[in-house]
Design an enzyme around this catalytic site. Sequence first.
Site, mmCIF file in Angstrom:
data_model
loop_
_atom_site.group_PDB
_atom_site.id
_atom_site.type_symbol
_atom_site.label_atom_id
_atom_site.label_comp_id
_atom_site.label_asym_id
_atom_site.label_seq_id
_atom_site.Cartn_x
_atom_site.Cartn_y
_atom_site.Cartn_z
ATOM 1 N N TRP A 167 0.840 -1.205 0.000
ATOM 2 C CA TRP A 167 0.000 0.000 0.000
ATOM 3 C C TRP A 167 0.872 1.250 0.000
ATOM 4 O O TRP A 167 0.592 2.221 -0.703
ATOM 5 C CB TRP A 167 -0.967 0.001 1.174
ATOM 6 N N ASP B 122 -1.836 6.721 5.990
ATOM 7 C CA ASP B 122 -2.873 5.785 5.568
ATOM 8 C C ASP B 122 -3.125 4.855 6.759
ATOM 9 O O ASP B 122 -2.312 4.000 7.066
ATOM 10 C CB ASP B 122 -2.364 4.991 4.354
ATOM 11 N N LYS C 252 -12.178 -1.801 6.847
ATOM 12 C CA LYS C 252 -11.375 -2.667 7.707
ATOM 13 C C LYS C 252 -11.835 -2.580 9.157
ATOM 14 O O LYS C 252 -12.131 -3.581 9.780
ATOM 15 C CB LYS C 252 -9.881 -2.298 7.621
HETATM 16 C C1 LIG Z 1 -7.218 -2.036 2.174
HETATM 17 C C2 LIG Z 1 -6.177 -1.006 2.196
HETATM 18 C C3 LIG Z 1 -6.066 -0.009 1.207
HETATM 19 C C4 LIG Z 1 -6.981 0.034 0.003
HETATM 20 O O1 LIG Z 1 -8.172 0.575 0.377
HETATM 21 P P1 LIG Z 1 -9.312 0.885 -0.705
HETATM 22 O O2 LIG Z 1 -10.337 1.519 0.171
HETATM 23 O O3 LIG Z 1 -9.720 -0.433 -1.283
HETATM 24 O O4 LIG Z 1 -8.758 1.798 -1.720
HETATM 25 C C5 LIG Z 1 -5.080 0.943 1.340
HETATM 26 N N1 LIG Z 1 -4.250 0.935 2.387
HETATM 27 C C6 LIG Z 1 -4.302 -0.002 3.347
HETATM 28 C C7 LIG Z 1 -3.346 0.051 4.485
HETATM 29 C C8 LIG Z 1 -5.281 -0.995 3.291
HETATM 30 O O5 LIG Z 1 -5.338 -1.925 4.249
#
Ligand SMILES: *Cc1c(COP(=O)(O)O)cnc(C)c1O
Length: 356
Positions: free
Chosen positions: A99, A166, A190
């Site tokens: 990511w 993030d 999540k």
């Molecule tokens: C799942 C995830 C993403 C992607 O998220 P989307 O909402 O599908 O774009 C990005 N960063 C992390 C750390 C994730 O776990």
Amino acid sequence: MKKHNFYAGPSILPEFTKQKVAEAAIDFAGTGLSVMEVSHRSKEFVAVMDEAIALVKELLHVPSGYSVLFLQGGASTQFLMAPYNLMNKKAAYLNTGSWSSKAIKEAKLFGEVVEVASSKDANFNYIPKEYSIPEDADYLHYTSNNTIFGTAFLSDPESPIPLVSDMSSDIFSRPVDVAKYNAIYAGAQKNLGPSGATLVIVKDEALGKVDRPIPTILDYRTQINNGSMFNTPSTLSVFGCLQTLIWLKEQGGVETIEKINIKKAGLLYDELDRNKLFEPNIKAVEDRSRMNVTFVMAPGYADKEQAFLEYATSKGMVGIKGHRSVGGFRASLYNAMPVDSINALIQAMQDFEKSI
Ligand SMILES: *Cc1c(COP(=O)(O)O)cnc(C)c1O
């Protein structure tokens, strides 16, 4: 049979959230209509958005001068929206997984990206500790929890410049000092609610400092000025996020859930350290994610992987197959994961060990 949901995302939600979403799917806030069929500008839905924003601020102790947004496009859109709005010429990035790498790729479209450290050399199985951060960069971006590899920053990194993070897979799992951040973003799916919404917390003062024009919908200021309703928000997802926030407050908030998360993850890591058949993928204890526990078969038992997967599945475990870039197994233990499910997984590991 009871299912134990270890999926990485979309993933387990509190029973409370599911119940409230189910009720509102039929009759939302006494309107006699589904939450899916009322205007986002109705007073009932505006109240949902307002309460969700207020609870985010309360639970994370967001200082004044920050805006909370519920956008669409996932964390993946924030990979570009954050640099679009916050990076004038230069930004620093820590590369701790897939990511992070994707965030770096997008940021490069907007200026100079200094990759201050990377753990790619070891398939991202640790968090880099030694690095220097260029003080003339606009921010340091990091991925607080590496969902795929199972590493995490268990506290905010030290930085002489503002942070951008993030936090898709560990938001609300630990306290965060929001004052150190120019932005925090997280896909809902999540630890927060149904997929669809993306939570963004952004420092107002950090905006308006870039030279480039920003398309209207990708400008945080547009969304701030329109209360996350410049375009139609993901109403069902925001409603679900609100229910999880209410539930989290009832649990005692982020400080309490962190203690519970430490205990929950500790149970599984202890078993991985003990059980002769398995070993944790992440060796450095201080880098181990409490949200996504990755593990592999111990040397000599690699041929038992498929058999364990089948055995665990027969005992109700769902979603424990590891990501293809790591292999082995991954048990995601988000806030809503009950300790009973972790104990059921541990029991399956112990019974399997005895059978070998
Ligand atoms: C799942 C995830 C993403 C992607 O998220 P989307 O909402 O599908 O774009 C990005 N960063 C992390 C750390 C994730 O776990």
